[in-house]
Design a protein around this motif. Structure first.
Motif, PDB file in Angstrom:
ATOM      1  N   GLU A   1      19.754 -16.529  50.570  1.00  0.00           N
ATOM      2  CA  GLU A   1      20.497 -15.345  51.011  1.00  0.00           C
ATOM      3  C   GLU A   1      21.350 -14.789  49.875  1.00  0.00           C
ATOM      4  N   ARG A   2      21.870 -15.677  49.047  1.00  0.00           N
ATOM      5  CA  ARG A   2      22.772 -15.238  47.974  1.00  0.00           C
ATOM      6  C   ARG A   2      22.022 -14.592  46.815  1.00  0.00           C
ATOM      7  N   ILE A   3      20.725 -14.863  46.701  1.00  0.00           N
ATOM      8  CA  ILE A   3      19.960 -14.273  45.579  1.00  0.00           C
ATOM      9  C   ILE A   3      18.948 -13.250  46.099  1.00  0.00           C
ATOM     10  N   ALA A   4      19.277 -12.608  47.202  1.00  0.00           N
ATOM     11  CA  ALA A   4      18.355 -11.643  47.818  1.00  0.00           C
ATOM     12  C   ALA A   4      17.938 -10.546  46.834  1.00  0.00           C
ATOM     13  N   GLY A   5      18.866 -10.085  46.002  1.00  0.00           N
ATOM     14  CA  GLY A   5      18.542  -9.050  45.024  1.00  0.00           C
ATOM     15  C   GLY A   5      17.504  -9.522  44.027  1.00  0.00           C
ATOM     16  N   TYR A   6      17.618 -10.769  43.587  1.00  0.00           N
ATOM     17  CA  TYR A   6      16.649 -11.329  42.658  1.00  0.00           C
ATOM     18  C   TYR A   6      15.273 -11.438  43.311  1.00  0.00           C
TER      19      TYR A   6
ATOM     20  N   GLU B   1      11.611 -10.471  41.822  1.00  0.00           N
ATOM     21  CA  GLU B   1      10.992 -11.645  41.221  1.00  0.00           C
ATOM     22  C   GLU B   1       9.535 -11.356  40.852  1.00  0.00           C
ATOM     23  N   PRO B   2       9.172 -11.568  39.595  1.00  0.00           N
ATOM     24  CA  PRO B   2       7.787 -11.300  39.171  1.00  0.00           C
ATOM     25  C   PRO B   2       6.796 -12.252  39.838  1.00  0.00           C
ATOM     26  N   GLU B   3       5.581 -11.757  40.054  1.00  0.00           N
ATOM     27  CA  GLU B   3       4.521 -12.598  40.597  1.00  0.00           C
ATOM     28  C   GLU B   3       3.742 -13.204  39.426  1.00  0.00           C
ATOM     29  N   ILE B   4       3.679 -14.529  39.392  1.00  0.00           N
ATOM     30  CA  ILE B   4       3.010 -15.215  38.284  1.00  0.00           C
ATOM     31  C   ILE B   4       1.925 -16.115  38.845  1.00  0.00           C
ATOM     32  N   ASP B   5       0.704 -15.952  38.320  1.00  0.00           N
ATOM     33  CA  ASP B   5      -0.395 -16.765  38.837  1.00  0.00           C
ATOM     34  C   ASP B   5      -0.385 -18.149  38.202  1.00  0.00           C
ATOM     35  N   ASN B   6      -1.122 -19.048  38.802  1.00  0.00           N
ATOM     36  CA  ASN B   6      -1.123 -20.443  38.377  1.00  0.00           C
ATOM     37  C   ASN B   6      -1.893 -20.697  37.086  1.00  0.00           C
ATOM     38  N   LYS B   7      -2.516 -19.660  36.536  1.00  0.00           N
ATOM     39  CA  LYS B   7      -3.259 -19.821  35.290  1.00  0.00           C
ATOM     40  C   LYS B   7      -2.438 -19.363  34.081  1.00  0.00           C
ATOM     41  N   THR B   8      -1.128 -19.221  34.313  1.00  0.00           N
ATOM     42  CA  THR B   8      -0.240 -18.693  33.275  1.00  0.00           C
ATOM     43  C   THR B   8       0.842 -19.701  32.904  1.00  0.00           C
ATOM     44  N   TRP B   9       1.114 -19.803  31.628  1.00  0.00           N
ATOM     45  CA  TRP B   9       2.233 -20.586  31.110  1.00  0.00           C
ATOM     46  C   TRP B   9       3.440 -19.658  31.015  1.00  0.00           C
ATOM     47  N   VAL B  10       4.613 -20.149  31.325  1.00  0.00           N
ATOM     48  CA  VAL B  10       5.804 -19.297  31.318  1.00  0.00           C
ATOM     49  C   VAL B  10       6.837 -19.791  30.314  1.00  0.00           C
ATOM     50  N   CYS B  11       7.354 -18.867  29.516  1.00  0.00           N
ATOM     51  CA  CYS B  11       8.486 -19.131  28.626  1.00  0.00           C
ATOM     52  C   CYS B  11       9.741 -18.543  29.259  1.00  0.00           C
ATOM     53  N   ASP B  12      10.812 -19.306  29.251  1.00  0.00           N
ATOM     54  CA  ASP B  12      12.045 -18.842  29.891  1.00  0.00           C
ATOM     55  C   ASP B  12      13.252 -19.491  29.206  1.00  0.00           C
ATOM     56  N   PHE B  13      14.423 -18.987  29.544  1.00  0.00           N
ATOM     57  CA  PHE B  13      15.702 -19.558  29.095  1.00  0.00           C
ATOM     58  C   PHE B  13      15.761 -19.768  27.578  1.00  0.00           C
ATOM     59  N   MET B  14      15.274 -18.787  26.841  1.00  0.00           N
ATOM     60  CA  MET B  14      15.328 -18.857  25.381  1.00  0.00           C
ATOM     61  C   MET B  14      16.734 -18.522  24.899  1.00  0.00           C
ATOM     62  N   MET B  15      17.268 -19.350  24.043  1.00  0.00           N
ATOM     63  CA  MET B  15      18.602 -19.105  23.485  1.00  0.00           C
ATOM     64  C   MET B  15      18.688 -19.659  22.072  1.00  0.00           C
ATOM     65  N   VAL B  16      19.274 -18.884  21.182  1.00  0.00           N
ATOM     66  CA  VAL B  16      19.542 -19.329  19.813  1.00  0.00           C
ATOM     67  C   VAL B  16      21.024 -19.092  19.546  1.00  0.00           C
ATOM     68  N   LYS B  17      21.685 -20.087  18.986  1.00  0.00           N
ATOM     69  CA  LYS B  17      23.102 -19.942  18.673  1.00  0.00           C
ATOM     70  C   LYS B  17      23.298 -18.795  17.686  1.00  0.00           C
ATOM     71  N   PRO B  18      24.371 -18.008  17.862  1.00  0.00           N
ATOM     72  CA  PRO B  18      24.585 -16.811  17.024  1.00  0.00           C
ATOM     73  C   PRO B  18      24.482 -17.068  15.528  1.00  0.00           C
ATOM     74  N   GLU B  19      25.019 -18.183  15.068  1.00  0.00           N
ATOM     75  CA  GLU B  19      25.031 -18.448  13.630  1.00  0.00           C
ATOM     76  C   GLU B  19      23.661 -18.817  13.079  1.00  0.00           C
ATOM     77  N   PHE B  20      22.678 -19.050  13.968  1.00  0.00           N
ATOM     78  CA  PHE B  20      21.340 -19.437  13.523  1.00  0.00           C
ATOM     79  C   PHE B  20      20.279 -18.375  13.824  1.00  0.00           C
ATOM     80  N   LYS B  21      20.686 -17.241  14.350  1.00  0.00           N
ATOM     81  CA  LYS B  21      19.701 -16.245  14.773  1.00  0.00           C
ATOM     82  C   LYS B  21      18.901 -15.717  13.595  1.00  0.00           C
TER      83      LYS B  21
END
Length: 207
Positions: A107-112, A116-136
């Motif tokens: 209920e709290r993430i109803a907007g998301y 939410e994208p539809e992703i099939d089971n034949k796909t690999w997903v990359c997410d939560f990518m982060m690089v520290k500012p000093e290393f970008k």
């Protein structure tokens, strides 16, 4: 700068929690985890997210799905790569139950959920990518995403997708520079009301 890549371990939980929170907020005041855990208290959220990435149930946020980049031996960046056919929504909910979050979070993430994208089971997903500012640097992004795509190929995947909020210009441009293309997007006024962004785009690259 010498870049090395390794798999995340349980000891990386604090950095993984930071990546989950920062990448979900993406420059905004709140992100999806603020709603899931029903708090915007950053120290409390980081504590909860550390526990969440260490649950016995292996959701897509589990530490085993993360890859760490080191620059001259110092942790510099991180990315999550996972298989949607294994890390399902049910698994995600079960992992949340382990840290005391029941299904009312939907209920709290109803907007998301509207965007939410539809992703099939034949796909690999990359997410939560982060690089520290000093290393970008593009080199570091290329190395860490490349390692995730290598894992995808070894597992037999031929498509890699990433989900980026519409308006997250820097992340969008990084993926495009790496060879990803936008394949669709979902917009919702309710999403924008909750997250201060128009919606979510899906980018894809063929291996």
């Amino acid at each position: 700068m010498s870049i090395t890549i390794r798999k995340a371990t349980e000891a990386d939980a604090p950095f993984i929690a930071e990546a989950l929170l920062e990448s979900s907020r993406a420059g905004k005041k709140v992100g999806i985890f603020d709603y899931i855990f029903n708090t915007s208290d950053t120290p409390k959220l980081l504590e909860q997210l550390q526990k969440f990435c260490l649950t016995a149930t292996k959701s897509y946020c589990h530490f085993s799905n993360f890859t760490i980049a080191l620059s001259d031996g110092v942790i510099a960046g991180i990315i999550c790569g996972y298989e949607p056919r294994i890390a399902t929504h049910d698994i995600f909910a079960r992992a949340l139950e382990e840290v005391g979050i029941d299904e009312s979070y939907h209920e709290r993430i109803a907007g998301y959920l509207l965007c939410e994208p539809e992703i099939d089971n034949k796909t690999w997903v990359c997410d939560f990518m982060m690089v520290k500012p000093e290393f970008k640097s593009f080199e570091l992004y290329k190395e860490i995403v490349g390692k995730s795509m290598l894992t995808a190929r070894l597992k037999g995947y031929r498509k890699v997708q990433a989900m980026v909020e519409i308006g997250s210009i820097e992340t969008e441009m990084i993926y495009k520079k790496l060879g990803f293309s936008v394949i669709d997007e979902k917009r919702s006024e309710y999403y924008e009301e909750q997250f201060d962004r128009p919606g979510i785009m899906r980018l894809q690259m063929t291996l």
